[in-house]
Design an enzyme around this catalytic site. Structure first.
Site, PDB file in Angstrom:
ATOM      1  CG  ASP A  10      -2.013   1.019   1.165  1.00 59.00           C
ATOM      2  OD1 ASP A  10      -2.104   1.736   0.152  1.00 59.00           O
ATOM      3  OD2 ASP A  10      -2.807   1.098   2.128  1.00 59.00           O
ATOM      4  CG  ASP A 104      -3.271   3.913  -3.516  1.00 55.89           C
ATOM      5  OD1 ASP A 104      -4.184   3.093  -3.715  1.00 55.89           O
ATOM      6  OD2 ASP A 104      -3.333   4.787  -2.638  1.00 55.89           O
ATOM      7  CD  GLU A 105      -5.422  -0.866  -1.370  1.00 59.13           C
ATOM      8  OE1 GLU A 105      -5.117  -1.704  -0.492  1.00 59.13           O
ATOM      9  OE2 GLU A 105      -6.351  -0.062  -1.251  1.00 59.13           O
TER      10      GLU A 105
END
Length: 366
Positions: A10, A104-105
């Site tokens: 993350d 983003d993860e």
């Protein structure tokens, strides 16, 4: 069967971190990425801003009250996508078993990995180091034997965190975990849990599967398994798109029929544009309306044939609007979506091919 090795990566304050990286004058300052307007929403806040209580999904108005010197930075999604692609390339140095959750993860299954590294935590450390050295960004990582625990672990020591939950310690870890930290437990569910006397994993474990299903429906069995460290979901390298849609928060609340109908036409046109860019066929059209007092309703229609023609979408949309009483209840937000996917057209990801999954990072306003 060998224990699975799952990593959840993350990126920390991703949008804000990219802006601070690319604009040195923003480093060390409290910033929030989002739309700077009366209906703007924070997409991501830097850690300097988070010290004041600013967080994602918060209104910009409230964020500025909490942090008067907060700088609101407009988002640059094309830049974030490009950086995300670079991050994914780092992941691919270790495995092709990658499940993007958002821009983003992602989850990585490194049970069998390209370098043949025996310990997943070693891979997590290397990924964090490469992200820092190559991209000048910071990531947090969680390592465990399933997705639920890996996700929990990545959130445990942010920012720049690294946490491993070993199978032998999983039940003790879950027992002390606040129920609000459980994946899938939002504020409403947490309130229901508290009413049942459930404050943490240990409390949750005292309820039977039947009780949890009675209180929470099908997801109750998921909570039952999570409380016992069970999550059999695989890391999926493809996804099935379940819907496609768009929505907008208006600069001013509206209740005049002419304005409302014009807004609906505009929303129809945007939905058509998205359907052209991302081919998708579904049987159900849903109108979403949020009123000035934040009450939210949806109205849906399911057709016998896939809904795809412009005239048909507009006709059904206006039919649904007639079911909404807004004369004395001004509208704040309006959205349209098509769901109930038709066959193979629902596939948004295909095996062996990774495509960027993006989420709207701000409420757009006209």
């Amino acid at each position: 069967m060998a224990e699975r090795k799952i990593i959840h990566i993350d990126m920390d304050a991703f949008f804000a971190a990219v802006e601070q990286r690319d604009h040195p004058e923003l480093r060390g300052k409290a910033i929030a990425v989002g739309y700077d307007g009366p209906r703007g929403v924070v997409a991501t806040a830097s850690y300097e801003a988070r010290k004041y209580g600013v967080h994602s999904a918060m209104s910009v108005v409230k964020a500025k009250k909490l942090c008067p010197h907060l700088l609101i930075i407009p988002g640059h999604m094309s830049v974030y996508k490009a950086v995300s692609d670079q991050i994914m390339e780092i992941f691919r140095e270790y495995t092709d078993e990658i499940e993007p959750i958002s821009i983003d993860e992602a989850f990585l299954d490194v049970t069998e990995n390209k370098p043949g590294i025996p310990l997943a935590v070693t891979i997590a450390k290397e990924i964090k180091q490469k992200v820092r050295e190559r991209l000048h960004l910071v990531a947090s990582a969680g390592v465990s034997y399933n997705k639920f625990l890996a996700k929990i672990a990545s959130d445990y020591r942010k920012p720049d965190g690294l946490c491993t939950i070993h199978p032998s310690r999983a039940l003790d870890f879950i027992a002390q975990l606040p129920i609000e930290k459980f994946w899938g437990v939002g504020p409403v569910t947490a309130k229901k849990m508290h009413a049942l006397g459930v404050k943490n994993g240990a409390d949750l474990r005292t309820l039977t599967k039947q009780q949890l299903q009675m209180y929470f429906g099908k997801v109750g069995s998921v909570y039952y398994d999570f409380a016992r460290g069970i999550d059999e979901r695989p890391v999926q390298t493809f996804r099935i798109r379940k819907s496609i849609g768009c929505e907008h928060t208006l600069l001013e609340d509206i209740c005049d029929p002419t304005q409302v109908e014009e807004e609906l036409r505009r929303t129809v046109q945007e939905l058509l544009g998205r359907l052209q860019r991302h081919p998708f066929q579904g049987y159900t059209l849903t109108l979403k309306v949020k009123f000035h007092d934040f009450e939210q309703i949806t109205r849906s229609f399911t057709a016998d044939e896939v809904i795809q023609e412009a005239a048909e979408i507009e006709r059904i949309a206006f039919q649904l609007l007639r079911e909404v009483d807004y004369a004395q209840h001004p509208i704040r937000l309006m959205g349209l979506s098509i769901s109930n996917a038709h066959s193979i057209d629902a596939y948004d990801y295909v095996p062996g091919e990774w495509r960027q999954l993006t989420l709207n990072f701000e409420e757009e306003a006209y």
